[in-house]
Design an enzyme around this catalytic site. Structure first.
Site, mmCIF file in Angstrom:
data_model
loop_
_atom_site.group_PDB
_atom_site.id
_atom_site.type_symbol
_atom_site.label_atom_id
_atom_site.label_comp_id
_atom_site.label_asym_id
_atom_site.label_seq_id
_atom_site.Cartn_x
_atom_site.Cartn_y
_atom_site.Cartn_z
ATOM 1 N N GLU A 133 -1.720 -7.265 -12.253
ATOM 2 C CA GLU A 133 -1.504 -6.743 -10.905
ATOM 3 C C GLU A 133 -0.720 -7.773 -10.110
ATOM 4 O OE1 GLU A 133 -4.070 -6.352 -6.780
ATOM 5 O OE2 GLU A 133 -5.145 -6.223 -8.701
ATOM 6 N N ARG A 170 1.979 -9.890 -1.618
ATOM 7 C CA ARG A 170 1.624 -10.883 -0.610
ATOM 8 C C ARG A 170 2.730 -11.912 -0.376
ATOM 9 N NH1 ARG A 170 -4.475 -12.335 -2.842
ATOM 10 N NH2 ARG A 170 -5.304 -10.210 -2.779
ATOM 11 N N THR A 229 -2.158 -4.853 -3.447
ATOM 12 C CA THR A 229 -2.044 -4.931 -1.993
ATOM 13 C C THR A 229 -1.153 -3.805 -1.468
ATOM 14 O OG1 THR A 229 -1.997 -7.335 -2.379
ATOM 15 C CG2 THR A 229 -1.991 -6.607 -0.104
ATOM 16 N N LYS A 253 -12.158 -0.051 -6.851
ATOM 17 C CA LYS A 253 -12.299 -1.497 -6.832
ATOM 18 C C LYS A 253 -13.357 -1.867 -5.799
ATOM 19 C CE LYS A 253 -9.259 -4.115 -4.592
ATOM 20 N NZ LYS A 253 -8.076 -4.937 -4.244
#
Length: 211
Positions: free
Chosen positions: A40, A44, A70, A130
């Site tokens: 993943e 960011r 994200t 998650k």
């Protein structure tokens, strides 16, 4: 393939924060050498989208599927799909983001912290969520409590997962995979320490039963 089935095969989702896309292909090779099947890449840093492109370009060679983390909007889901991502991960549950992922055939892992959010995600068609931040929420005990009434939902812990806690999570019937960054430390990536990353990835793969 459902998100839960996909994650059950992967067992481990390395969470990558990368500052230089030129490091991405070497990172993917280090993960693939260890038998890790996906990663993943979090959105960011300014380099994230270019890094995703680089990792997708070598995915057939490395065997590492690329996911985008994200993800905060449906537009980012669309961009992830166009970039060749296999899955998307969000810090929270957003109906529009989940719907767009399902429309595009992407595995989707929204973040939840409460039973209400988990139920909403399940109603939106998610078979796995998650749990974030898992460590602060109570770890395995919290997942055990959430999963007791939500027996058809899978839970992937993220946040505070490490070599000490990973096996305990994976022993739980409701946990198909764990998510963590200990094998892909940001500083190691930035400084090109791929031997370190490779060694940590081999250890992580063995820990979760991939080796």
């Amino acid at each position: 393939m459902s998100a839960r089935a996909y994650l059950a095969r992967a067992r481990l989702v390395p969470v990558v924060t990368i500052d230089d896309a030129a490091r991405a292909a070497d990172l993917s090779c280090a993960l693939g050498d260890a038998g890790i099947r996906c990663a993943e890449v979090t959105l960011r840093t300014p380099a994230a989208w270019d890094a995703i492109t680089e990792m997708v370009a070598v995915a057939d060679e490395t065997g590492v599927d690329v996911g985008v983390g994200t993800v905060l909007s449906a537009d980012e889901v669309t961009r992830a799909h166009a970039a060749g991502a296999h899955f998307i991960v969000s810090p929270g549950f957003d109906p529009a983001t989940v719907a767009r992922a399902h429309d595009l055939g992407l595995a989707c892992l929204p973040g939840v912290a409460t039973a209400s959010e988990a139920m909403a995600a399940q109603r939106a068609g998610c078979d796995t969520v998650k749990v974030f931040p898992a460590g602060l929420l109570g770890g395995v005990d919290y997942i055990d409590a959430l999963s007791a009434p939500l027996v058809d939902l899978g839970f992937v812990p993220s946040g505070g997962v490490n070599p000490t806690t990973a096996a305990g999570y994976l022993a739980h019937r409701a946990v198909p995979a764990v998510s963590g960054s200990w094998m892909v430390r940001r500083d190691d990536i930035a400084k090109g320490r791929f031997d370190t990353i490779r060694a940590a990835s081999f250890e992580a793969a063995a820990l979760v039963g991939l080796a």
